[in-house]
Design a protein around this motif. Structure first.
Motif, PDB file in Angstrom:
ATOM      1  N   ASP A 155      13.476 -17.169  28.846  1.00 44.91           N
ATOM      2  CA  ASP A 155      13.501 -15.732  29.125  1.00 44.91           C
ATOM      3  C   ASP A 155      13.120 -15.509  30.582  1.00 44.91           C
ATOM      4  O   ASP A 155      12.177 -16.120  31.093  1.00 44.91           O
ATOM      5  CB  ASP A 155      12.526 -15.014  28.196  1.00 44.91           C
ATOM      6  CG  ASP A 155      12.679 -13.499  28.275  1.00 44.91           C
ATOM      7  OD1 ASP A 155      13.671 -13.042  28.882  1.00 44.91           O
ATOM      8  OD2 ASP A 155      11.815 -12.794  27.730  1.00 44.91           O
ATOM      9  N   ALA A 156      13.867 -14.640  31.257  1.00 40.45           N
ATOM     10  CA  ALA A 156      13.616 -14.324  32.655  1.00 40.45           C
ATOM     11  C   ALA A 156      14.061 -12.886  32.899  1.00 40.45           C
ATOM     12  O   ALA A 156      14.740 -12.276  32.054  1.00 40.45           O
ATOM     13  CB  ALA A 156      14.374 -15.293  33.563  1.00 40.45           C
ATOM     14  N   PRO A 157      13.696 -12.342  34.047  1.00 37.26           N
ATOM     15  CA  PRO A 157      14.125 -10.953  34.311  1.00 37.26           C
ATOM     16  C   PRO A 157      15.644 -10.776  34.233  1.00 37.26           C
ATOM     17  O   PRO A 157      16.114  -9.688  33.895  1.00 37.26           O
ATOM     18  CB  PRO A 157      13.603 -10.703  35.734  1.00 37.26           C
ATOM     19  CG  PRO A 157      12.409 -11.601  35.851  1.00 37.26           C
ATOM     20  CD  PRO A 157      12.755 -12.822  35.073  1.00 37.26           C
ATOM     21  N   GLY A 158      16.386 -11.821  34.503  1.00 39.20           N
ATOM     22  CA  GLY A 158      17.847 -11.713  34.471  1.00 39.20           C
ATOM     23  C   GLY A 158      18.440 -11.879  33.093  1.00 39.20           C
ATOM     24  O   GLY A 158      19.670 -11.873  32.935  1.00 39.20           O
ATOM     25  N   GLY A 159      17.614 -12.094  32.059  1.00 39.27           N
ATOM     26  CA  GLY A 159      18.122 -12.247  30.703  1.00 39.27           C
ATOM     27  C   GLY A 159      17.603 -13.511  30.052  1.00 39.27           C
ATOM     28  O   GLY A 159      16.638 -14.149  30.525  1.00 39.27           O
ATOM     29  N   MET A 160      18.248 -13.896  28.963  1.00 36.19           N
ATOM     30  CA  MET A 160      17.875 -15.097  28.229  1.00 36.19           C
ATOM     31  C   MET A 160      19.026 -16.098  28.266  1.00 36.19           C
ATOM     32  O   MET A 160      20.193 -15.721  28.368  1.00 36.19           O
ATOM     33  CB  MET A 160      17.513 -14.755  26.783  1.00 36.19           C
ATOM     34  CG  MET A 160      16.333 -13.808  26.639  1.00 36.19           C
ATOM     35  SD  MET A 160      15.873 -13.533  24.913  1.00 36.19           S
ATOM     36  CE  MET A 160      15.222 -15.155  24.501  1.00 36.19           C
ATOM     37  N   ARG A 161      18.646 -17.380  28.178  1.00 36.00           N
ATOM     38  CA  ARG A 161      19.674 -18.424  28.276  1.00 36.00           C
ATOM     39  C   ARG A 161      19.227 -19.643  27.484  1.00 36.00           C
ATOM     40  O   ARG A 161      18.044 -20.034  27.529  1.00 36.00           O
ATOM     41  CB  ARG A 161      19.893 -18.830  29.754  1.00 36.00           C
ATOM     42  CG  ARG A 161      21.023 -19.814  29.957  1.00 36.00           C
ATOM     43  CD  ARG A 161      22.377 -19.176  29.816  1.00 36.00           C
ATOM     44  NE  ARG A 161      23.454 -20.118  30.005  1.00 36.00           N
ATOM     45  CZ  ARG A 161      24.743 -19.797  29.988  1.00 36.00           C
ATOM     46  NH1 ARG A 161      25.099 -18.544  29.827  1.00 36.00           N
ATOM     47  NH2 ARG A 161      25.670 -20.717  30.145  1.00 36.00           N
ATOM     48  N   LEU A 162      20.187 -20.259  26.777  1.00 38.68           N
ATOM     49  CA  LEU A 162      19.912 -21.527  26.103  1.00 38.68           C
ATOM     50  C   LEU A 162      19.872 -22.636  27.150  1.00 38.68           C
ATOM     51  O   LEU A 162      20.794 -22.774  27.962  1.00 38.68           O
ATOM     52  CB  LEU A 162      20.991 -21.824  25.072  1.00 38.68           C
ATOM     53  CG  LEU A 162      20.826 -23.143  24.295  1.00 38.68           C
ATOM     54  CD1 LEU A 162      19.615 -23.072  23.382  1.00 38.68           C
ATOM     55  CD2 LEU A 162      22.093 -23.456  23.511  1.00 38.68           C
ATOM     56  N   VAL A 163      18.797 -23.446  27.124  1.00 38.42           N
ATOM     57  CA  VAL A 163      18.635 -24.512  28.107  1.00 38.42           C
ATOM     58  C   VAL A 163      18.339 -25.816  27.386  1.00 38.42           C
ATOM     59  O   VAL A 163      17.982 -25.833  26.199  1.00 38.42           O
ATOM     60  CB  VAL A 163      17.504 -24.209  29.112  1.00 38.42           C
ATOM     61  CG1 VAL A 163      17.790 -22.930  29.880  1.00 38.42           C
ATOM     62  CG2 VAL A 163      16.162 -24.135  28.399  1.00 38.42           C
ATOM     63  N   SER A 164      18.503 -26.914  28.119  1.00 35.14           N
ATOM     64  CA  SER A 164      18.091 -28.235  27.664  1.00 35.14           C
ATOM     65  C   SER A 164      16.730 -28.517  28.285  1.00 35.14           C
ATOM     66  O   SER A 164      16.624 -28.738  29.495  1.00 35.14           O
ATOM     67  CB  SER A 164      19.111 -29.291  28.086  1.00 35.14           C
ATOM     68  OG  SER A 164      18.667 -30.585  27.758  1.00 35.14           O
ATOM     69  N   GLY A 215      21.395 -18.898  39.181  1.00 33.42           N
ATOM     70  CA  GLY A 215      22.420 -17.856  39.221  1.00 33.42           C
ATOM     71  C   GLY A 215      22.560 -17.140  37.896  1.00 33.42           C
ATOM     72  O   GLY A 215      22.781 -15.928  37.849  1.00 33.42           O
ATOM     73  N   LEU A 216      22.427 -17.884  36.797  1.00 36.78           N
ATOM     74  CA  LEU A 216      22.594 -17.275  35.476  1.00 36.78           C
ATOM     75  C   LEU A 216      21.482 -16.281  35.155  1.00 36.78           C
ATOM     76  O   LEU A 216      21.718 -15.239  34.522  1.00 36.78           O
ATOM     77  CB  LEU A 216      22.624 -18.366  34.408  1.00 36.78           C
ATOM     78  CG  LEU A 216      23.850 -19.287  34.408  1.00 36.78           C
ATOM     79  CD1 LEU A 216      23.647 -20.440  33.430  1.00 36.78           C
ATOM     80  CD2 LEU A 216      25.102 -18.500  34.045  1.00 36.78           C
ATOM     81  N   LEU A 217      20.244 -16.595  35.592  1.00 34.20           N
ATOM     82  CA  LEU A 217      19.096 -15.744  35.271  1.00 34.20           C
ATOM     83  C   LEU A 217      18.608 -14.951  36.466  1.00 34.20           C
ATOM     84  O   LEU A 217      17.602 -14.226  36.360  1.00 34.20           O
ATOM     85  CB  LEU A 217      17.947 -16.598  34.725  1.00 34.20           C
ATOM     86  CG  LEU A 217      18.229 -17.361  33.415  1.00 34.20           C
ATOM     87  CD1 LEU A 217      17.009 -18.171  32.997  1.00 34.20           C
ATOM     88  CD2 LEU A 217      18.631 -16.398  32.314  1.00 34.20           C
ATOM     89  N   ASP A 218      19.277 -15.089  37.605  1.00 33.11           N
ATOM     90  CA  ASP A 218      18.913 -14.364  38.823  1.00 33.11           C
ATOM     91  C   ASP A 218      17.449 -14.620  39.187  1.00 33.11           C
ATOM     92  O   ASP A 218      16.654 -13.699  39.384  1.00 33.11           O
ATOM     93  CB  ASP A 218      19.168 -12.863  38.645  1.00 33.11           C
ATOM     94  CG  ASP A 218      19.072 -12.101  39.975  1.00 33.11           C
ATOM     95  OD1 ASP A 218      19.254 -12.750  41.021  1.00 33.11           O
ATOM     96  OD2 ASP A 218      18.802 -10.881  39.950  1.00 33.11           O
TER      97      ASP A 218
END
Length: 832
Positions: free
Chosen positions: A99-108, A150-153
């Motif tokens: 979770d980050a200000p730019g959104g959420m992302r699935l990570v390894s 870039g994905l989460l800014d």
């Protein structure tokens, strides 16, 4: 016992002592010592360099050995590694949301300890250049992949949340040594500390965490630990060694080992020729002595046992001396290689010692036995009149046995049956071809000499070769084989190595773009074209799971091989293409019919899963069953870094399946910002920079090239022995002929001119045959073993013909040194 000693052993050792003092065994012993020294030293050094290359490839694995498991690795396993003198590093991997200000992302997510990585370097992006780091992130921080920024800014200093923990981004990962290029379930990397992973709250009972342990240390300790661990592996545990997870690295390592092995095999050939020539001379010089022994009552069995014991003892003594010299030689060369390659070479193993003793015995039995066996058949009547040795069928059997021994020795040394067969077949075929051509040319020259009206010296030289066509043919063949091996070594050092370099051009793809959506293909290609980047058409990538082979459901439990079990349990990346990719070669079957349900498999995958031509496969693709028939098997050049797949299907089988696209291209260093622009415009893209892997492959190539060049210089010294033996083996016959001509009134000046013309003709013919044989064998090795194309180099012809003539004149002049000044009567007495 005393009777056996007096009847067999005592005469054998007396004969060995007498022959050694008289110099009769000098040439043969020298050939054996050089053979053992060459084979063992090449074995010592190539083994150490190969081990260094393996260790170098361990940098791509993070350690010398990696144990991965679905469950936590037991403490006893880790303690055993420490007790074995190995370093141990642990890490755990899992998928998680960030979770980050730019959104959420699935990570390894990867959690590492303070020793990571044990081998290689992890690089973080810096302002001017990448920075190598060890030991993992600092407490409370994390390192992330560049596409995640870039994905989460987010940028350096920003905070991301993983589970219940907030971590500060302290670095952007440029290169992770042990991260394979896997195009399934690709997710950006986040790396944190292992001791902070429990605080995230992600380690629940249902968490799918993979535990891993890297070990590194001395090669002997690593192998001992591996042998201890393998029988104790449980379900879900797997050991990985350098190169296993990266086919592009493994192929380069295989080629490096093949080049080093080729040098060793060619050294064995040189040794075999030298031993055969030396034994031939020994046999001819002992026929009269054996005939006398037969006249005074010596039985054939007694004579055979005497020579057998004599030469076995000689082989053991020469092997001991050769191995000792080889160890000293390789120690000096190892220091040079170590400094030039900037690596620490592992300690030598015992294998080359046994190779040396086996080489001495097998070369002596295989190539000295046929001419020595002629002594067993010497008739007592030879004392009264000179009788030529007769060819017997058993001689052919002896030579056949020698060739089989040669092949087995080569196979044992190299471990590569195909290369050993090609080298042995090339050796046998070359000898047969050389003999036929040389004999025919010498007969033809003799016929022309009979019609020659002028140039009496040249006519006399040609007639001299015709008077002894067998002897001249033997010398041509010996010279041709020696020159062929030397030319082939030179080809291996230049053209073959350049051909290998050519498989990895400077503009080889170093960047992969994956997860390209169908509607983004044109836009992505437009971005690349605008930046001046050449890229092939993006290839479709469809995920599918193998369900059945020939209508029999696949089950991982039916396979014993762990790789097969993993492949059956995971999804495949499938694709379809209109034509065969350039980096693929069909080895069985035909290319796909675009309108039929067919599949082409990579040979390694087919072998692992026991799939053959004509088998029917069923795949689950997005809930739909796709049935295809295997119509071809392909060899894939993984080290080309092109987009390649294990399974390619007909377009009609997959054209309606949901797909993303993948492409690869070469991204110059001055255009690295293009990756960030692409991710910023297309956030779903994943950019893989394989430049570090590509650079490592290039380093393996250059290290192997340097090792081959150093070994080449040493092996050529053994080739010089062959050329010397070729002239020494015919010295007695030439002395006898010159003596007769001197008695008949031939002047020294004319004999000298005749000799030079004859030697020049024989040397030029030998060089031409050697050039032809070396080029043909080099092309065969390039195509069948090293798997790249080789042209028709012109320089072996010039070097072969000119070099053959010069070597023949120089060697012949040294071999016959002083002959023309010796009184004819004395020469006749020496060879009578």
């Amino acid at each position: 016992m005393k009777k056996w000693w007096n009847r067999f052993l005592a005469p054998s050792f007396r004969a060995l002592k007498r022959d050694w003092r008289s110099g009769e065994l000098g040439l043969l012993a020298l050939a054996l010592v050089i053979a053992v020294t060459a084979v063992s030293s090449v074995g010592f050094l190539s083994g150490r360099v190969s081990a260094a290359l393996d260790r170098s490839s361990a940098q791509m694995l993070g350690g010398d050995l990696v144990l991965t498991a679905d469950e936590p690795i037991g403490q006893a396993v880790l303690e055993q590694a420490v007790q074995s003198g190995l370093e141990v590093s642990r890490y755990q991997t899992m998928s998680s949301m960030v979770d980050a200000p730019g959104g959420m992302r699935l990570v390894s997510l990867k959690a590492v300890d303070g020793k990571y990585p044990l081998r290689g370097e992890l690089l973080l992006r810096g302002e001017a250049q990448d920075n190598a780091v060890h030991g993992g992130p600092a407490p409370g921080t994390a390192w992330v992949d560049p596409q995640l920024t870039g994905l989460l800014d987010v940028n350096l200093g920003d905070t991301i949340t993983i589970g219940e923990s907030a971590l500060t981004i302290s670095g952007v990962i440029s290169y992770e040594p042990d991260r394979g290029v896997q195009f399934i379930n690709v997710a950006p990397r986040v790396m944190m500390r292992l001791d902070e992973l429990p605080a995230t709250g992600l380690l629940g009972p249902a968490s799918r965490v993979r535990d891993a342990a890297n070990v590194a240390g001395e090669q002997t300790a690593v192998q001992a630990y591996r042998q201890w661990l393998e029988p104790r592996l449980g379900r879900g545990q797997r050991l990985s060694e350098p190169g296993e997870a990266r086919p592009e690295i493994q192929r380069s390592l295989d080629r490096a080992h093949q080049f080093l092995t080729l040098v060793a095999l060619l050294t064995v050939i040189i040794a075999a020729v030298a031993v055969a020539l030396a034994a031939r001379r020994f046999s001819r010089r002992h026929r009269d002595g054996v005939a006398v022994m037969r006249c005074i009552g010596a039985a054939r069995a007694q004579i055979a046992s005497m020579f057998a014991i004599e030469f076995v003892a000689l082989a053991l003594v020469c092997a001991t001396l050769g191995v000792a010299l080889a160890f000293a030689v390789q120690a000096g060369l190892a220091q040079l290689v170590s400094s030039l390659l900037d690596v620490d070479l592992p300690a030598p193993g015992w294998g080359p010692v046994w190779h040396g003793y086996a080489s001495s015995l097998l070369l002596l039995v295989g190539f000295a036995l046929p001419p020595l066996a002629a002594l067993y058949r010497v008739a007592p009547m030879r004392v009264l009149r000179q009788m030529k040795g007769q060819w017997a069928p058993r001689t052919a059997v002896s030579y056949a046995a020698g060739l089989v021994a040669f092949f087995l020795l080569s196979w044992w040394i190299s471990g590569d049956a195909r290369m050993s067969l090609l080298v042995t077949g090339g050796f046998v075929g070359g000898l047969a071809f050389f003999y036929g051509i040389a004999y025919g040319v010498i007969r033809l020259l003799g016929g022309l000499a009979g019609r020659w009206q002028g140039a009496s010296t040249l006519r006399f030289a040609l007639k001299g070769m015709t008077r002894r066509p067998g002897l001249a043919t033997v010398q041509v063949c010996a010279l041709a084989v020696g020159l062929m091996v030397m030319l082939l070594l030179t080809l291996a050092r230049t053209d073959l190595l350049d051909g290998w370099r050519g498989t990895l051009p400077p503009d080889a793809p170093n960047t992969f773009l994956i997860n390209i959506l169908p509607e983004q293909r044109e836009a992505v290609l437009a971005q690349l074209n605008t930046a001046g980047i050449r890229s092939g058409a993006p290839a479709p990538m469809i995920r599918g799971r193998l369900l059945a082979i020939n209508d029999v459901p696949v089950d991982a439990r039916t396979y014993e091989d762990e790789r097969a079990q993993r492949m059956v349990e995971r999804e495949f990346n499938l694709s379809y293409m209109p034509s065969l990719p350039d980096s693929n070669t069909i080895v069985a079957g035909r290319w796909l019919d675009p309108d039929a349900g067919e599949v082409s498999l990579e040979t390694g995958l087919a072998d692992t899963l026991a799939i053959g031509m004509g088998d029917t496969l069923a795949f689950d693709v997005a809930g739909q069953i796709v049935r295809v028939r295997v119509t071809s098997l392909r060899e894939v050049k993984w080290d080309s870094f092109d987009v390649n797949f294990f399974a390619l299907m007909s377009p009609s089988a997959l054209e309606n399946a949901p797909a993303t696209y993948i492409t690869s291209f070469h991204l110059p260093a001055d255009k690295l910002a293009l990756s960030q622009r692409l991710v910023a415009e297309f956030p779903n893209l994943t950019v893989f920079d394989v430049g570090a892997i590509l650079g490592h492959v290039r380093r393996i190539v250059e290290q192997a090239v340097l090792a081959v060049q150093i070994l080449f210089l040493f092996t050529v010294l053994a080739g010089v022995q062959v050329l010397a033996a070729a002239f020494a083996a015919t010295r007695d016959e030439r002395i006898h002929e010159v003596a007769i001509l001197r008695v008949l009134g031939a002047g020294a000046a004319r004999l000298r001119r005749t000799q030079w013309l004859e030697l020049t003709t024989l040397g030029g013919l030998s060089g031409a045959l050697a050039a032809l044989g070396s080029v043909l064998l080099a092309r065969l090795l390039a195509d069948r073993v090293f798997e790249f194309s080789l042209g028709w180099p012109w320089w072996p012809w010039v070097v072969g013909i000119v070099g053959g003539a010069l070597i023949s004149c120089l060697g012949g002049g040294l071999a016959l040194r002083g002959v023309l000044k010796t009184p004819p009567l004395r020469m006749l007495r020496e060879v009578a």
